[in-house]
Write a protein that holds these residues in place. Structure first.
Motif, short mmCIF file in Angstrom:
data_model
loop_
_atom_site.label_atom_id
_atom_site.label_comp_id
_atom_site.label_asym_id
_atom_site.label_seq_id
_atom_site.Cartn_x
_atom_site.Cartn_y
_atom_site.Cartn_z
N SER A 37 53.14 7.00 -73.91
CA SER A 37 53.29 5.55 -73.80
C SER A 37 52.57 4.91 -74.99
O SER A 37 51.42 5.28 -75.28
CB SER A 37 52.66 5.07 -72.49
N THR A 38 53.22 4.01 -75.67
CA THR A 38 52.56 3.36 -76.82
C THR A 38 51.35 2.55 -76.35
O THR A 38 50.35 2.45 -77.05
CB THR A 38 53.55 2.45 -77.59
N ASN A 39 51.44 1.97 -75.13
CA ASN A 39 50.28 1.24 -74.61
C ASN A 39 49.10 2.20 -74.40
O ASN A 39 47.96 1.87 -74.72
CB ASN A 39 50.61 0.56 -73.27
N ASN A 40 49.40 3.41 -73.86
CA ASN A 40 48.31 4.38 -73.65
C ASN A 40 47.65 4.74 -74.97
O ASN A 40 46.42 4.81 -75.06
CB ASN A 40 48.84 5.66 -73.00
N ARG A 41 48.47 4.99 -76.01
CA ARG A 41 47.89 5.38 -77.29
C ARG A 41 46.99 4.26 -77.84
O ARG A 41 45.89 4.49 -78.29
CB ARG A 41 49.01 5.73 -78.29
N MET A 42 47.47 3.02 -77.73
CA MET A 42 46.66 1.91 -78.25
C MET A 42 45.36 1.77 -77.44
O MET A 42 44.29 1.52 -78.00
CB MET A 42 47.47 0.60 -78.22
N LYS A 43 45.46 1.97 -76.13
CA LYS A 43 44.25 1.87 -75.29
C LYS A 43 43.26 2.97 -75.65
O LYS A 43 42.05 2.72 -75.72
CB LYS A 43 44.63 1.95 -73.81
N GLN A 44 43.77 4.20 -75.90
CA GLN A 44 42.86 5.29 -76.31
C GLN A 44 42.14 4.92 -77.60
O GLN A 44 40.93 5.15 -77.75
CB GLN A 44 43.65 6.59 -76.55
N TYR A 45 42.88 4.32 -78.54
CA TYR A 45 42.25 3.90 -79.79
C TYR A 45 41.12 2.92 -79.52
O TYR A 45 40.02 3.04 -80.06
CB TYR A 45 43.29 3.24 -80.71
N ILE A 46 41.41 1.92 -78.69
CA ILE A 46 40.39 0.87 -78.44
C ILE A 46 39.16 1.49 -77.78
O ILE A 46 38.03 1.23 -78.19
CB ILE A 46 40.98 -0.26 -77.57
N TYR A 47 39.40 2.32 -76.76
CA TYR A 47 38.27 2.95 -76.06
C TYR A 47 37.42 3.79 -77.01
O TYR A 47 36.23 3.93 -76.84
CB TYR A 47 38.75 3.83 -74.90
N SER A 48 38.09 4.36 -78.04
CA SER A 48 37.31 5.21 -78.96
C SER A 48 36.75 4.39 -80.13
O SER A 48 36.22 4.95 -81.09
CB SER A 48 38.17 6.36 -79.48
N GLY A 49 36.89 3.06 -80.07
CA GLY A 49 36.30 2.19 -81.08
C GLY A 49 37.19 1.97 -82.29
O GLY A 49 36.80 1.33 -83.27
N LYS A 50 38.43 2.47 -82.22
CA LYS A 50 39.36 2.31 -83.36
C LYS A 50 40.20 1.06 -83.11
O LYS A 50 41.02 1.04 -82.18
CB LYS A 50 40.23 3.56 -83.45
#
Ligand code: BTN
Length: 261
Positions: free
Chosen positions: A28-41
């Motif tokens: 899911s593109t939303n999941n990928r973006m959320k992973q980025y945010i959670y990892s500080g990216k």
């Protein structure tokens, strides 16, 4: 002609104002973006996938995401807590998509509150905005947009086949097809131009003008009971004003049903 997603074309068509990543397949593109945010990216503005294995919709539903036939994109929005709210962002996205769809198809696309886009009786786009905290006080919004471009028939799961449609359904649209890269860039450009002064709420005029529900009889769930009413207007924050037998109600979230056939 094959319609290949291309990061460079998308970036160029947005005036190189954004950083974009394109994938053949994601859960899911939303999941990928959320992973980025959670990892500080927080330096990728847009993630696009040609297909999704677990595309998500609102209310826990899934979103069919077949390869080569749709647009599955997530934008990173960094709201200004003073003037933005989630409902405004989501309404702004609906206006950005409806303007784009009207331009690229020449058809009278409409918005079913909150943010589903319809052509005639068929839903061609859904929007899923998710707030993600990246520090104790601050939140980003992941704005996920799914557009059915040429998908049809059994590309849709049985549960939505009666209502799902696409931009270039040969039965309804005779316009030349815009590429997915062009459509994605147009949505980003429309959204960013609205978002630049979202606090002024100028886009709300179009949110009302293209509303499928103003003046319609609707029903919605409140405390597990159906409430029936008539939509009288949309307020300046994108809330739905509904007259019911218990008086006037303002809806800020949720889902309404209306008879489309
Ligand atoms: C809905 O119709 O309820 C909303 C659908 C939102 C689908 C998009 S596709 C891109 C992004 N990634 C997801 O998993 N969902 C959104």
């Amino acid at each position: 002609m094959q319609d290949i997603l291309d990061k460079n074309i998308i970036e160029e068509k947005t005036g190189n104002s954004i950083t974009c990543e394109v994938y053949d397949e994601l859960d899911s593109t939303n999941n990928r973006m959320k992973q980025y945010i959670y990892s500080g990216k927080r330096d990728v503005d847009l993630i696009v996938a040609d297909s999704q294995t677990m595309g998500r919709g609102r209310m826990g539903r899934s979103f069919d995401s077949p390869s080569g036939h749709g647009i599955y994109m997530s934008m990173l929005i960094k709201p200004d807590a003073k003037s933005d709210n989630a409902l405004l962002i989501t309404s702004a996205a609906a206006v950005a998509v409806v303007r784009t769809v009207r331009k690229v198809t020449g058809l009278d696309a409409m918005i079913k509150w909150v943010n589903d886009i319809y052509i005639g009786k068929r839903k061609v786009c859904g929007i899923l905005a998710e707030a993600v905290s990246y520090s104790e006080q601050e939140v980003d919004v992941v704005l996920g947009i799914g557009i059915n471009v040429t998908s049809s028939g059994d590309m849709f799961s049985e549960s939505v086949r009666d209502v799902a449609g696409s931009l270039y359904d040969p039965g309804t649209c005779s316009a030349d097809k815009a590429s997915r890269n062009e459509i994605i860039a147009a949505v980003v450009n429309e959204f960013n131009s609205i978002y630049g002064n979202i606090g002024e709420r100028e886009f709300i005029d179009d949110y009302r003008k293209y509303s499928l529900v103003i003046g319609k009889d609707v029903r919605f769930l409140k405390d597990n009971d159906w409430v029936f009413g008539k939509v009288v207007d949309i307020d300046d924050d994108g809330g739905l004003i509904v007259d019911t037998s218990d008086g006037r109600i303002l809806l800020n979230t949720g889902e309404i049903s209306l008879r489309l056939r």
